[in-house]
Enzyme design. Structure first.
Site, PDB file in Angstrom:
ATOM      1  N   CYS A  50       0.866  -1.180   0.000  1.00 45.97           N
ATOM      2  CA  CYS A  50       0.000   0.000   0.000  1.00 45.97           C
ATOM      3  C   CYS A  50       0.899   1.225   0.000  1.00 45.97           C
ATOM      4  O   CYS A  50       1.864   1.281  -0.755  1.00 45.97           O
ATOM      5  CB  CYS A  50      -0.984  -0.032   1.168  1.00 45.97           C
ATOM      6  SG  CYS A  50      -0.229  -0.238   2.806  1.00 45.97           S
ATOM      7  N   ARG A 104      -2.417  -1.257   5.326  1.00 46.68           N
ATOM      8  CA  ARG A 104      -3.490  -1.891   4.561  1.00 46.68           C
ATOM      9  C   ARG A 104      -3.004  -3.177   3.898  1.00 46.68           C
ATOM     10  O   ARG A 104      -3.746  -4.173   3.837  1.00 46.68           O
ATOM     11  CB  ARG A 104      -4.037  -0.910   3.517  1.00 46.68           C
ATOM     12  CG  ARG A 104      -4.835   0.243   4.118  1.00 46.68           C
ATOM     13  CD  ARG A 104      -5.238   1.278   3.074  1.00 46.68           C
ATOM     14  NE  ARG A 104      -4.077   2.026   2.567  1.00 46.68           N
ATOM     15  CZ  ARG A 104      -4.147   2.958   1.620  1.00 46.68           C
ATOM     16  NH1 ARG A 104      -5.320   3.240   1.068  1.00 46.68           N
ATOM     17  NH2 ARG A 104      -3.053   3.600   1.235  1.00 46.68           N
TER      18      ARG A 104
END
Length: 302
Positions: free
Chosen positions: A264, A269
């Site tokens: 990410c 994430r």
């Protein structure tokens, strides 16, 4: 798969996950901390951590009883927010009493912080890492009791018990990411918003807009919110059905069996996507730790 798999899983666990023990509900955790008998109990030596970034004050105001606070600032380092050196990570785990055979249960106010720590624990070699599905918000929504004040200090461990890290394959750097793309035998999966992936927005004030050429979009959440993983979560923050997540990955050529490195902006994430793929039993998965932040600042080799 386990013998009698469907019959042996209590309603607290997800039958759609290969590693079903590793995603726990608030009700299961409440039973554990209360000393009740629970399905798929952890090892006798278990630790509960709330993962966060600069949120120790909030932890002391209210947390899951029995939890200690683990700040992600300890496991990441400037300037790129990549993981700290292996020896520093090992020292952090030993200081908190974590060995390879310690069951570690994690949650967060932002559960992405817990996923970041979960990934590095798996990289280190902790065999039994569990995540509270939906994090602290779902714990509170269930009406479960909270504790206040600082956590007691755990006894340190003298050694990890196995070679460290036990799973270096779970993490790659920029040279490996470039090689993966050049060979064409794997996938870099961008766990970012559509606006980030298409280069319309950065998502961060300190990272340039853009994304890695040749990467495939693995989705994340709402544009403008780098803490959103709504493509992966129900409204209460719990994980969507595994089949639904796998289907949205398949739309963009992210498939089980193909070596896949999730990334990410700086790792949170991507770590959540990795953990869910790991729960689903996907082989050959990793996190590209530097992500777009490092890639955008690293000249191509040669």
């Amino acid at each position: 798969m386990l013998s009698g798999f469907a019959d042996n899983i209590a309603t607290d666990f997800r039958p759609d996950l290969v590693r079903w023990r590793q995603l726990v509900t608030p009700a299961w955790l409440a039973g554990l901390v209360a000393g009740a008998e629970v399905e798929a109990p952890p090892a006798a030596d278990w630790r509960l951590f709330e993962a966060g970034c600069g949120a120790a004050v909030l932890f002391e105001q209210a947390h899951v009883p029995g939890a200690s606070y683990f700040d992600t600032a300890c496991i990441e380092q400037l300037p790129l927010w990549n993981k700290v050196a292996d020896q520093a990570l090992l020292a952090l785990l030993l200081a908190r009493g974590v060995r390879h055979n310690t069951t570690v249960i994690l949650y967060g106010r932002n559960n992405l912080a817990a996923a970041r720590l979960a990934h590095l624990l798996l990289y280190a070699g902790v065999a039994d890492v569990r995540l509270l599905d939906g994090g602290f918000a779902r714990w509170q929504a269930g009406g479960h009791a909270c504790a206040r004040g600082p956590a007691p200090t755990a006894a340190a461990a003298s050694d990890f018990g196995i070679a460290f890290p036990a799973h270096p394959e779970y993490l790659i750097g920029t040279p490996q990411a470039r090689a993966m793309l050049a060979r064409g035998d794997g996938v870099l999966a961008s766990i970012r918003t559509r606006a980030e992936f298409t280069g319309q927005a950065s998502g961060y004030h300190y990272i340039a807009a853009g994304d890695i050429p040749g990467a495939r979009w693995g989705r994340a959440g709402e544009d403008g919110d780098v803490n959103s993983m709504s493509a992966y979560h129900e409204a209460d923050g719990s994980m969507k059905p595994a089949a639904e997540i796998a289907a949205q990955w398949a739309e963009h050529g992210i498939l089980p069996g193909t070596p896949t490195a999730f990334y990410c902006g700086t790792g949170w994430r991507a770590s959540m996507a990795f953990f869910y793929a790991w729960l689903m039993g996907w082989p050959a998965i990793s996190v590209y730790d530097g992500g777009w932040f490092e890639w955008s600042q690293t000249p191509p080799a040669g």
